[in-house]
Write a protein that holds these residues in place. Structure first.
Motif, PDB file in Angstrom:
ATOM      1  N   UNK A 165      22.667 -49.513 -14.485  1.00  0.00           N
ATOM      2  CA  UNK A 165      24.441 -49.219 -13.952  1.00  0.00           C
ATOM      3  C   UNK A 165      25.439 -49.458 -14.921  1.00  0.00           C
ATOM      4  N   UNK A 166      24.502 -50.112 -16.172  1.00  0.00           N
ATOM      5  CA  UNK A 166      25.481 -49.572 -17.387  1.00  0.00           C
ATOM      6  C   UNK A 166      25.528 -48.280 -17.336  1.00  0.00           C
ATOM      7  N   UNK A 167      24.722 -47.974 -17.895  1.00  0.00           N
ATOM      8  CA  UNK A 167      24.615 -46.683 -17.999  1.00  0.00           C
ATOM      9  C   UNK A 167      25.291 -45.190 -16.670  1.00  0.00           C
ATOM     10  N   UNK A 168      26.089 -45.580 -15.653  1.00  0.00           N
ATOM     11  CA  UNK A 168      26.107 -44.770 -14.621  1.00  0.00           C
ATOM     12  C   UNK A 168      27.520 -45.343 -14.862  1.00  0.00           C
ATOM     13  N   UNK A 169      28.126 -46.791 -14.927  1.00  0.00           N
ATOM     14  CA  UNK A 169      29.544 -46.912 -15.185  1.00  0.00           C
ATOM     15  C   UNK A 169      30.462 -46.429 -16.471  1.00  0.00           C
ATOM     16  N   UNK A 170      29.507 -46.258 -17.495  1.00  0.00           N
ATOM     17  CA  UNK A 170      29.333 -45.681 -18.342  1.00  0.00           C
ATOM     18  C   UNK A 170      29.802 -43.793 -19.104  1.00  0.00           C
ATOM     19  N   UNK A 171      28.969 -43.427 -17.688  1.00  0.00           N
ATOM     20  CA  UNK A 171      28.865 -42.216 -17.182  1.00  0.00           C
ATOM     21  C   UNK A 171      30.152 -41.831 -16.784  1.00  0.00           C
ATOM     22  N   UNK A 172      30.930 -42.522 -16.165  1.00  0.00           N
ATOM     23  CA  UNK A 172      31.876 -42.618 -15.106  1.00  0.00           C
ATOM     24  C   UNK A 172      33.059 -42.870 -16.198  1.00  0.00           C
ATOM     25  N   UNK A 173      33.389 -43.814 -17.827  1.00  0.00           N
ATOM     26  CA  UNK A 173      34.085 -44.315 -17.869  1.00  0.00           C
ATOM     27  C   UNK A 173      34.839 -43.131 -19.422  1.00  0.00           C
ATOM     28  N   UNK A 174      32.825 -42.377 -19.256  1.00  0.00           N
ATOM     29  CA  UNK A 174      33.485 -41.656 -20.572  1.00  0.00           C
ATOM     30  C   UNK A 174      34.479 -40.486 -19.544  1.00  0.00           C
ATOM     31  N   UNK A 175      33.919 -39.827 -18.394  1.00  0.00           N
ATOM     32  CA  UNK A 175      35.371 -38.925 -18.228  1.00  0.00           C
ATOM     33  C   UNK A 175      35.987 -39.431 -17.305  1.00  0.00           C
ATOM     34  N   UNK A 176      36.285 -40.348 -17.820  1.00  0.00           N
ATOM     35  CA  UNK A 176      38.451 -40.692 -17.264  1.00  0.00           C
ATOM     36  C   UNK A 176      38.198 -40.479 -15.828  1.00  0.00           C
ATOM     37  N   UNK A 177      37.771 -39.449 -15.253  1.00  0.00           N
ATOM     38  CA  UNK A 177      38.561 -38.993 -14.039  1.00  0.00           C
ATOM     39  C   UNK A 177      37.912 -39.781 -12.759  1.00  0.00           C
ATOM     40  N   UNK A 178      37.119 -40.642 -12.939  1.00  0.00           N
ATOM     41  CA  UNK A 178      36.936 -41.445 -11.378  1.00  0.00           C
ATOM     42  C   UNK A 178      35.362 -40.411 -11.154  1.00  0.00           C
ATOM     43  N   UNK A 179      34.537 -39.710 -11.853  1.00  0.00           N
ATOM     44  CA  UNK A 179      32.988 -39.263 -11.092  1.00  0.00           C
ATOM     45  C   UNK A 179      32.671 -39.615 -12.251  1.00  0.00           C
ATOM     46  N   UNK A 180      31.420 -39.568 -11.948  1.00  0.00           N
ATOM     47  CA  UNK A 180      31.228 -39.452 -11.537  1.00  0.00           C
ATOM     48  C   UNK A 180      31.007 -41.184  -9.825  1.00  0.00           C
ATOM     49  N   UNK A 181      30.946 -40.090  -9.115  1.00  0.00           N
ATOM     50  CA  UNK A 181      31.092 -41.609  -8.170  1.00  0.00           C
ATOM     51  C   UNK A 181      30.204 -42.406  -8.829  1.00  0.00           C
ATOM     52  N   UNK A 182      30.339 -43.720  -9.497  1.00  0.00           N
ATOM     53  CA  UNK A 182      29.148 -44.650  -9.105  1.00  0.00           C
ATOM     54  C   UNK A 182      28.888 -45.501  -7.654  1.00  0.00           C
ATOM     55  N   UNK A 183      27.729 -46.180  -7.445  1.00  0.00           N
ATOM     56  CA  UNK A 183      27.745 -46.765  -6.201  1.00  0.00           C
ATOM     57  C   UNK A 183      26.676 -48.161  -6.682  1.00  0.00           C
ATOM     58  N   UNK A 184      27.023 -49.117  -6.877  1.00  0.00           N
ATOM     59  CA  UNK A 184      25.883 -50.060  -7.412  1.00  0.00           C
ATOM     60  C   UNK A 184      25.527 -50.529  -5.516  1.00  0.00           C
TER      61      UNK A 184
END
Lengths: 254, 273, 273, 254
Positions: free
Chosen positions: A43-62
């Motif tokens: 979950x940390x990784x998925x949110x990090x991937x999203x925050x790194x892109x800064x455009x709301x992508x990828x969608x992350x579903x927890x």
């Protein structure tokens, strides 16, 4: 993490942060990452991937979150969504994982007389087949968990050619190293700082391929650490309050 | 349109009889925990419990208290608080029959009953031991495409669906919000019993915005008000899980003696409350 | 989360290309009529139109205007205003290919695509000519029960779902209320285009009551605002059908000349509006 | 009604009121009656059956209504509900109906080159099989509509023994008479006031059974007429404005 792991490595980051960073890179450039029950590091990784892109992508579903989860069609929507090909990355673990990528979330021992019972297969016997990139994840890297052959196949690593299977495992991330998975076999990709190839061989119950020289897993960048600690951790606290508190010292939002 | 009205909790649970096929929702979809404790106090026996698609405290409690003969689900776990100890003990001690499934298989089985079809197909599963040990599941070559094998799952038609929701009205309509699987459970089951946080003053179907999240009273057989009825589990959007209590449960339930102590303190104790 | 934002109607309709498999909802579920007129003005061709599960004015207009190659539905009718004249003329004149279905078969086909399975079973149909003339439907002996025959329907996976709804937000979420088949259409289709009456100020998913009736923006590719976008059909709970206009349509569309006149007055005329 | 029907019979009721009354009696003591598209007389009957009981039973679902329809799971819920065995009575009609109870809602002539096209089968090819009491309804009773054999079977009147079929037709109500249906055959039950058995024989294209003496269809009671006019008609206006206005002189509610 295994009990003996240091709380903080020499590089100034926690082991959980390293693993999340590794996984964030494995996620790559995708549209939608879903994270199942009891998976705080993914979950940390998925949110990090999203925050790194800064455009709301990828969608992350927890799955267990209300905020980080757009589903409005009930608990089945995750699986329907995966069946539609709309989930690109998912995470699975196993009480046992074997060299063919088979995972066991059910039991140790004979079926009907198990010595140990795990929670159960969850959605693995479906999602492992239909999600293109499944990242296996196990923080206890030992001959107990990484075995020659699992006692119970919750979901197989590979399927016969005539079986509909657009998905499957691409990697296995442990507390010691990262394996990739292709053609029914694991290959050692990198060993985490403070660990060695010999140690990985010693603690792995299955055979795996490895290059002549195995690189060290790169440390998280300062920016990745900042994002995890300042931006991701507070979001995690809704679903993984114990983890957020323990790893990042962050409590539930008021 | 007249509905079932509300009843005292024990009376509302009357349709849940010994030996019945009971479906309950997953750990974050509004778990009727007050109702579960009342069922344990009543001493319900031999349940065929279907947890859609997983469970946590609810299944563990019912199993530990000896209410369950057969469990059909994809996983039982206390999540961050560890394994579900009474579930694990019942499996290794062989005191319950376990029908291991995978999440979408249970959704599909319920949806088959909802649609009045004898089965539903599902991808995946081929080559797993989940499939191997389910002789009630069939594999056919799909008549569409290249005759690839596909699993057919029989419809699951529960005697009773037991749910907990934020509110109901006096016509028997129950507001379930985003938890659409609760509607599927009610459609699939012969009878539905709901506990709710509170009564809504008015007709939930009269307002288009509320109606969108409403299970019509047509499907609902009895309703009881149970404030904080999911405690210590969460009711999403309304209250969070009681982490301290769940940690206490995990600790006590680790041994049979501790579990008996838990029942005394948190289940039977309520009988006189 | 960022969504598609809104676009001018013509631009929002770009995913609907010549020859595409387009699914549209039934006559009382929020029919995108403003969008339909825009598609006719653009001159879309060779649509494979799936009307879930029936249609009225929308299918008749698209057929009359020469936009449809294949129609898959259970019925086209103007209801109280009589038969659908352009539909009837196209069938007897053999200018379109008709795939006759029955309502639940279309729902099942879309739900199969929603669930990512190649087919869904359905009761009924055996012995009907609806089944006889559908060589894409298969009959198997059910492996459950007494080997009774049951129909398997292939998944319908549209290129585009086109819907009209009361509102959307700037994240691309669309509030559909009780019309849950609109969500199934969007889940089943590769892309979804929505027209809405108005924009909602805020996040539809943030409020649990609104969220219960919301199609997440994740599934939505483009949105245009089209006030009274279902006119002259109704948008239930918001406005009624324009009976006078529908009666006029029924009268004019009875002849090719009258239909051409209708198009000029009510479809092409709008181009300059 | 056929064009030649009088607006009001001698008994002081309209033909539509007689038919609705007949159908309300056929509905009997059930839990749930559903009414499909374009069926104003069956809708009148269903609402009359409910108002007569005075306890809100049977549930009445008018498919095209928002008020008289509890469905919240989209357009599929009617069919799912029928599949669950939760719809006891439904109504079907046909461009053609034959003596075996087969109905044709599709076309006249050869398939592929029809002379006449009807709207289509709607849900008949499913509901005719699964709803226990299907009441057939056709206000044009002629050799054109009641035929020896339909040109297209939208749904068959009977099925082979091995076909799952808990439902099927129980009666056919026309502007001239009421037939019951059992064992693959229609039986004349009663002839409406002002009509005769000979006339029914003359205008029916299929063979049917009949008792030695055929009773007259009973007229609606004063109470039934009052309920239809005062209580049911205003409720109908939402869905069938033309019909409510024409038959009962009632407009849309403000």
């Amino acid at each position: 993490m295994a009990g003996a792991s240091p709380a903080m490595t020499n590089g100034g980051f926690r082991p959980e942060e390293l693993l999340a960073d590794v996984i964030a890179r494995l996620i790559g450039d995708v549209r939608h990452v879903a994270v199942g029950n009891a998976s705080p590091i993914p979950a940390t990784a998925a949110l990090l991937a999203r925050e790194r892109n800064g455009n709301g992508r990828p969608y992350v579903s927890l799955l267990q979150s209300r905020k980080h989860n757009f589903f409005t069609d009930g608990a089945r929507e995750l699986f329907d969504c995966a069946g539609q090909g709309r989930i690109d990355v998912f995470f699975l673990s196993g009480g046992q994982i074997d060299g063919q990528g088979n995972i066991n979330l059910v039991e140790i021992g004979d079926h009907g007389h198990p010595k140990v019972r795990f929670p159960g297969s969850f959605g693995s016997a479906y999602l492992y087949y239909v999600v293109p990139k499944v990242i296996l994840f196990r923080t206890e890297h030992s001959r107990r968990t990484l075995v020659p052959k699992v006692d119970f196949i919750s979901a197989p690593g590979m399927s016969a050619d005539n079986v509909f299977r657009p998905g499957g495992p691409i990697a296995l991330v442990t507390n010691r190293c990262v394996f990739s998975f292709a053609n029914g076999r694991f290959t050692l990709q990198s060993v985490h700082p403070g660990h060695t190839v010999d140690e990985v061989i010693e603690h792995t119950g299955f055979d795996f391929a490895r290059p002549a020289t195995v690189p060290e897993t790169p440390a998280p960048s300062a920016e990745a650490l900042r994002l995890m600690r300042a931006v991701v951790a507070p979001q995690l606290a809704e679903v993984y309050p114990q983890f957020a508190k323990q790893v990042f010292g962050v409590g539930m939002p008021a | 349109m007249t509905g079932p009205g509300t009843k005292p909790l024990e009376e509302a649970l009357a349709p849940i009889t010994d030996g019945c096929l009971l479906v309950v929702p997953r750990e974050v979809s509004g778990v009727p925990m007050a109702a579960t404790r009342a069922l344990i106090r009543r001493g319900v026996k031999r349940l065929h419990l279907v947890a859609l698609p997983t469970s946590s405290l609810q299944a563990d409690l019912l199993i530990g208290a000896g209410c369950v003969a057969t469990l059909e689900t994809s996983a039982v776990s206390l999540g961050e608080f560890g394994p579900a100890p009474r579930f694990s003990a019942a499996i290794t001690g062989r005191t319950i029959t376990m029908k291991d499934a995978t999440c979408p298989a249970l959704h599909a089985g319920l949806q088959a009953a909802e649609k009045g079809v004898p089965f539903m197909p599902l991808r995946g599963l081929i080559g797993s031991d989940v499939l191997k040990y389910r002789d009630d599941w069939k594999v056919i070559d799909s008549p569409f495409g290249n005759a690839d094998p596909i699993v057919l799952l029989p419809a699951i038609r529960p005697d009773v669906a037991l749910i907990h929701a934020p509110m109901a009205d006096r016509f028997g309509n129950v507001w379930i919000g985003r938890q659409r699987e609760l509607a599927t459970m009610a459609h699939a089951a012969v009878k539905t019993v709901a506990t709710v946080e509170k009564m809504h003053d008015g007709d939930l179907l009269a307002d288009p915005v509320l109606a969108a999240g409403t299970l019509p009273g047509f499907y609902v057989d009895s309703i009881a008000v149970a404030e904080r009825g999911a405690w210590p589990l969460p009711l999403p959007d309304y209250y969070a899980a009681d982490a301290e209590h769940l940690a206490l449960y995990a600790k006590l339930a680790a041994t049979p003696e501790g579990f008996a102590d838990y029942l005394d303190r948190y289940v039977y104790e309520k009988q006189t409350a």
